[in-house]
Scaffold this active site. Structure first.
Site, short mmCIF file in Angstrom:
data_model
loop_
_atom_site.label_atom_id
_atom_site.label_comp_id
_atom_site.label_asym_id
_atom_site.label_seq_id
_atom_site.Cartn_x
_atom_site.Cartn_y
_atom_site.Cartn_z
N ASP A 516 0.85 -1.18 0.00
CA ASP A 516 0.00 0.00 0.00
C ASP A 516 0.90 1.24 0.00
O ASP A 516 2.13 1.15 0.15
CB ASP A 516 -0.89 -0.03 1.25
CG ASP A 516 -2.06 0.93 1.19
OD1 ASP A 516 -2.27 1.57 0.14
OD2 ASP A 516 -2.78 1.04 2.20
N GLU A 519 2.64 4.92 -4.14
CA GLU A 519 2.65 5.81 -5.31
C GLU A 519 4.01 6.49 -5.56
O GLU A 519 4.29 6.75 -6.73
CB GLU A 519 1.56 6.87 -5.15
CG GLU A 519 0.16 6.33 -5.25
CD GLU A 519 -0.25 5.49 -4.04
OE1 GLU A 519 -1.01 4.54 -4.20
OE2 GLU A 519 0.24 5.79 -2.92
N ASP A 592 -8.99 4.04 -2.09
CA ASP A 592 -9.83 4.53 -0.99
C ASP A 592 -11.16 5.07 -1.49
O ASP A 592 -11.39 6.29 -1.56
CB ASP A 592 -9.07 5.61 -0.22
CG ASP A 592 -7.81 5.07 0.43
OD1 ASP A 592 -7.70 3.83 0.57
OD2 ASP A 592 -6.94 5.87 0.80
#
Length: 918
Positions: A516, A519, A592
């Site tokens: 997670d 990015e 999300d």
């Protein structure tokens, strides 16, 4: 989970960051007008290009045509390469002839350097040259002044390059005085007109991006002739069919951690796959823009005139207006490296893209079951209680997940010593239940000299650097953190080794991984991600490769899990950030989302866009990550999620608990029913993923990909196909009592998957809907393998008998397949330990034959039941022929539904047999 407003304290507790999304959350991210290279390129106007092709420099070497182009004003030379690539693919590259320094060329995404084929020079004049692909009907027409290229197939215009004159290439320059780059000069940024477009420094909010290598952006336009519909470019929370961008923002490909991302937006979110597909009933093609820097894509549909017979000297009288889709790509750095996938069918384009970037990895069977996740399950007792809750309520599931709170102070590869004091015992209890555990592992590493992972990485120099050569430090969940430089192959090997059982203390071989925040997410940083002037392996700036960072982490994690087993077991790795080629390493999810109907609705086009871009193993958090879903929404989301590839329930730390049995007995029953149906279909899901891994067939596919000639299918995104056999129409709005469903295909039969009533296509019909289920239809001509009973998890179903649903088409024919192996190892690949059967119904005979002579897997699986849908009359006798001889069998025939039911067959799956119907 995502970065939200946090305090600048050295250690950030998760609970400080979960008070909900702020109104100004989206203002943290740039609009197109705030991006310097975009503003610079938008100064160009369509029309005459300043570039001229020097055709006297044209030469062909080993399938590569090379020639120079020159900018008429700056006199800078660029080299163009047109490469005939095997498989009906053209590669087009543009780079400086003599760059001041090397420009970034994306590594590791292509599975190998594509094989080239020959170009033949058909003709060459003062202003034009024509190349012909030695294999196929493709020709490349090069015009000198202004420079442009036209790709034709069968002498019909297909793709134009630089036809609008938007070729843009900023050549590298010597830097200004070094002192100007030591610290940002905010006054100069505001007052120096020469840098108003962010040539050497660019300000956003309180952040300044120092560009040590100066401006290096590039852009190019493509015209797709005859096309009005384009798709792809994930990841955006937007429609599947890409929209015209003339009146609003361009599609942005820039991986960002956007908490509660807005729907129907073109802003970049977690992943970027720079693949665009164009489709019309007669042809499908694609453009793969191999660039990992920030990229913007404009889409513009309009009409143009085209002469069908003479492309170089058109006859005005014979010209006709056809649609033309103009696609403009703009990237911050790198080179032009683009592949034109010439199709002509949708599956051809999927295969061509997979030839370049690889197919979807073949997942272990357990990962196709249901996953239960929450940020965070509190402790070992909580895990045990949730696990037992599934058994008590007779709901199957395969995997329970642990978020960041399971660690010791947000230090990955550790366990909280109080809440998870005996993780091995916890995992062994799950193993006894034949279930798995997934834990989170993010790319940020807490700056703590006593943390062995940090200390070792720092000592070996494995962290990303800042522009001054020091380890880059940013804030994330643990507080001040450094970030592993996954672009460094040695660092990746080191990171992969951390998953070995001897290094990852208290882990077992049932533990799998979730990447997670990759990015990468960096709190208190420009757009909450790593500054572009950070420096990676070999001195490349982060701006050059930003969109690949998460790709590299998933690559390293997947390798680590495979190495953990000595190369014997398949990995499961979920990632949030992705790039082209990420499909080779596991699954992704859409991040999300919110517990709102709009997010359920947008999940379908988002997953379709990922699927056509090669990432079949994709899903959205069931129920919505943010907020508390009402029961109707939660039920509809479970029903939709059960027919989507990655099936996980997940929720944020401050939401109400929402295990499937917490909403009352009636709602529990409906959720149980949806999850159980997923498990009965696991043989079909497994077959689809096997085929995706072998031949790049998308698991979840838009209607246009399966019914390429159906005009009505082009814009449909609220229903889709699973494989070629199941049509799914999820309920995406509250209070729905009926759905208007398109049944595509001339002469196609469609059977209600559960009630067996038949509908003939092509047609639109209003279908009644209740809360019991969502509409699903089986396509006539297909045979679907299922299992007759459901276990506590997929592993409990190893001995469950099989059944076949045989749906006859208008010619009373049907075909289908079954694939079986051990569900977890690499033996299917290296030792051919699998069963692959092909079923055929023809002439009132259902037969089973081997689909692959190499498969050698000895199992005692039994085919217990067969349903034949669409059989026009009741048989007088049904006879089974198998290795044990022949026997008549009992049957039940429903004349109203034309349904034949055969039970208690006890046929060996891994053997040849026939069922004759008289």
């Amino acid at each position: 989970m995502s970065a939200q407003e946090s305090t600048p304290a050295q250690t950030v507790e998760s609970t400080d960051l979960v008070e909900g999304i702020l109104v100004e959350e989206i203002s943290k991210f740039k609009e197109n007008s705030q991006i310097g290279f975009y503003r610079r390129q938008k100064l160009l106007h369509p029309g005459k290009s300043p570039y001229v092709a020097q055709l006297d420099s044209l030469r062909i070497e080993k399938g590569i045509a090379k020639f120079n182009i020159i900018h008429q004003e700056t006199k800078v030379l660029l080299q163009v390469q047109v490469i005939a690539t095997k498989g009906n693919i053209l590669r087009f590259k543009i780079n400086e002839v003599s760059p001041l320094r090397s420009r970034y060329e994306v590594p590791d995404v292509l599975v190998e350097e594509p094989a080239t084929e020959r170009f033949l020079l058909l003709e060459k004049h003062a202003g034009t040259a024509v190349l012909e692909h030695s294999h196929g009907s493709c020709k490349v027409h090069i015009s000198s002044q202004p420079f442009s290229v036209l790709v034709t197939q069968e002498d019909k215009a297909l793709i134009g390059i630089n036809s609008e004159g938007f070729l843009y290439f900023e050549c590298l320059q010597p830097p200004p005085e070094k002192s100007k780059l030591d610290e940002p000069d905010t006054d100069r940024l505001q007052n120096d007109s020469e840098d108003v477009f962010g040539l050497w420094e660019e300000k956003f909010g309180d952040f300044v991006d120092i560009k040590a290598n100066g401006p290096s952006s590039l852009g190019l336009d493509f015209s797709l002739y005859g096309f009005e519909n384009v798709y792809g470019l994930p990841e955006h929370a937007d429609t599947h069919r890409l929209k015209d961008t003339r009146e609003n923002e361009a599609y942005r490909l820039y991986n960002l951690d956007v908490f509660g991302y807005p729907v129907y937006s073109k802003m970049g979110i977690y992943g970027s796959v720079p693949l665009l597909l164009a489709h019309k009933p007669s042809h499908t093609c694609g453009i793969f823009w191999l660039n990992a820097s920030e990229t913007l894509v404009e889409v513009n549909c309009k009409a143009t005139l085209q002469s069908p017979l003479n492309l170089t000297t058109p006859d005005i009288k014979k010209q006709k207006a056809i649609p033309k889709m103009d696609i403009r790509w703009m990237s911050e750095s790198g080179i032009v490296d683009v592949f034109m996938l010439l199709g002509p069918s949708p599956q051809d384009v999927f295969s061509q893209y997979a030839q370049l970037t690889g197919t979807q990895s073949f997942p272990p069977l357990f990962s196709l079951g249901y996953h239960q996740c929450r940020w965070n399950y509190e402790d070992e007792a909580d895990v045990e209680a949730v696990d037992s809750g599934f058994d008590e309520h007779d709901i199957p599931y395969d995997v329970i997940w642990l978020d960041i709170e399971h660690t010791d102070g947000k230090k990955y590869f550790t366990w909280d010593p109080v809440r998870f004091s005996d993780p091995v015992r916890m995992q062994e209890k799950l193993r006894e239940k034949r279930r798995k555990l997934v834990v989170i592992s993010d790319p940020h590493i807490k700056v703590d000299p006593t943390y062995s992972l940090y200390a070792e990485a720092k000592d070996k120099g494995y962290f990303v650097k800042d522009r001054k050569g020091q380890d880059f430090e940013g804030t994330c969940w643990p507080g001040v953190s450094s970030y592993v430089d996954f672009t460094n192959p040695v660092a990746r090997e080191w990171y992969a080794s951390q998953y070995s059982l001897d290094k990852y203390k208290d882990s077992t071989d049932i533990l799998f991984v979730w990447n997670d925040m990759n990015e990468p997410s960096v709190f208190h940083a420009p757009e909450m991600t790593m500054p572009k002037d950070a420096v990676h392996h070999q001195g490349w700036e982060h701006r050059d490769l930003h969109n690949m960072y998460g790709f590299y982490q998933q690559m390293a994690t997947s390798k680590g899990l495979i190495q953990r087993s000595g190369g014997k077991e398949r990995a499961f790795v979920l990632t949030r950030s992705a790039f082209a080629g990420s499909q080779r390493y596991g699954a992704i999810w859409t991040g999300d989302n919110k517990a709102e109907w709009d997010y359920l609705k947008i999940s379908v086009p988002m997953l379709l866009s990922l699927s056509v871009a090669g990432i079949s193993f994709c899903g959205a958090d069931v129920g919505g990550f943010i907020g508390d879903p009402e029961p109707e929404l939660l039920i509809r989301w479970y029903q939709a999620g059960s027919f989507q590839p990655f099936f996980r329930g997940h929720a944020k730390i401050d939401t109400k608990r929402r295990e499937p049995w917490l909403f009352g007995e009636d709602n529990t029953r409906l959720i149980r029913k949806a999850i159980q149906e997923r498990y009965t279909l696991l043989p079909y899901w497994y077959l689809l993923f096997y085929k995706a891994s072998r031949s790049a067939e998308p698991v979840m596919r838009p209607l246009w990909a399966e019914f390429s000639e159906c005009q009505d299918a082009l814009a449909v995104e609220n229903q889709y196909m699973l494989g070629n056999a199941l049509l799914v129409a999820p309920v995406l709005e509250p209070g729905v009592t009926s759905l208007d469903i398109l049944f595509p295909g001339t002469g196609e039969y469609w059977y209600n998957f559960r009630k067996y009533a038949r509908i003939r296509g092509p047609s639109r019909q209003e279908v009644t809907v209740t809360m019991e289920e969502i509409p699903v239809f089986q396509r006539g001509g297909s045979i679907i393998p299922m299992q007759t009973t459901v276990g506590k998890s997929s592993a409990w179903m190893e001995d469950s008998p099989y059944e076949l649903h045989v749906a006859l088409d208008s010619k009373d024919l049907a075909v289908g397949e079954l694939y079986v192996d051990d569900g977890h190892s690499m033996k299917y690949l290296h030792e051919y330990k699998y069963i692959h059967r092909r079923f055929t119904f023809s002439g009132n005979v259902l037969s089973s034959r081997s689909a692959d002579k190499e498969g050698q897997f000895s199992v005692d699986h039994i085919l217990e039941k067969v349903l034949i849908l669409g059989l026009k009359k009741s048989p007088s006798e049904v006879t089974v022929y198998c290795s044990g001889g022949q026997k008549t069998t009992e049957f039940i025939y429903n004349s109203q539904l034309c349904l034949l039911n055969l039970e208690k067959l006890a046929l060996q799956v891994n053997s040849d047999w026939e069922i004759h119907i008289k």
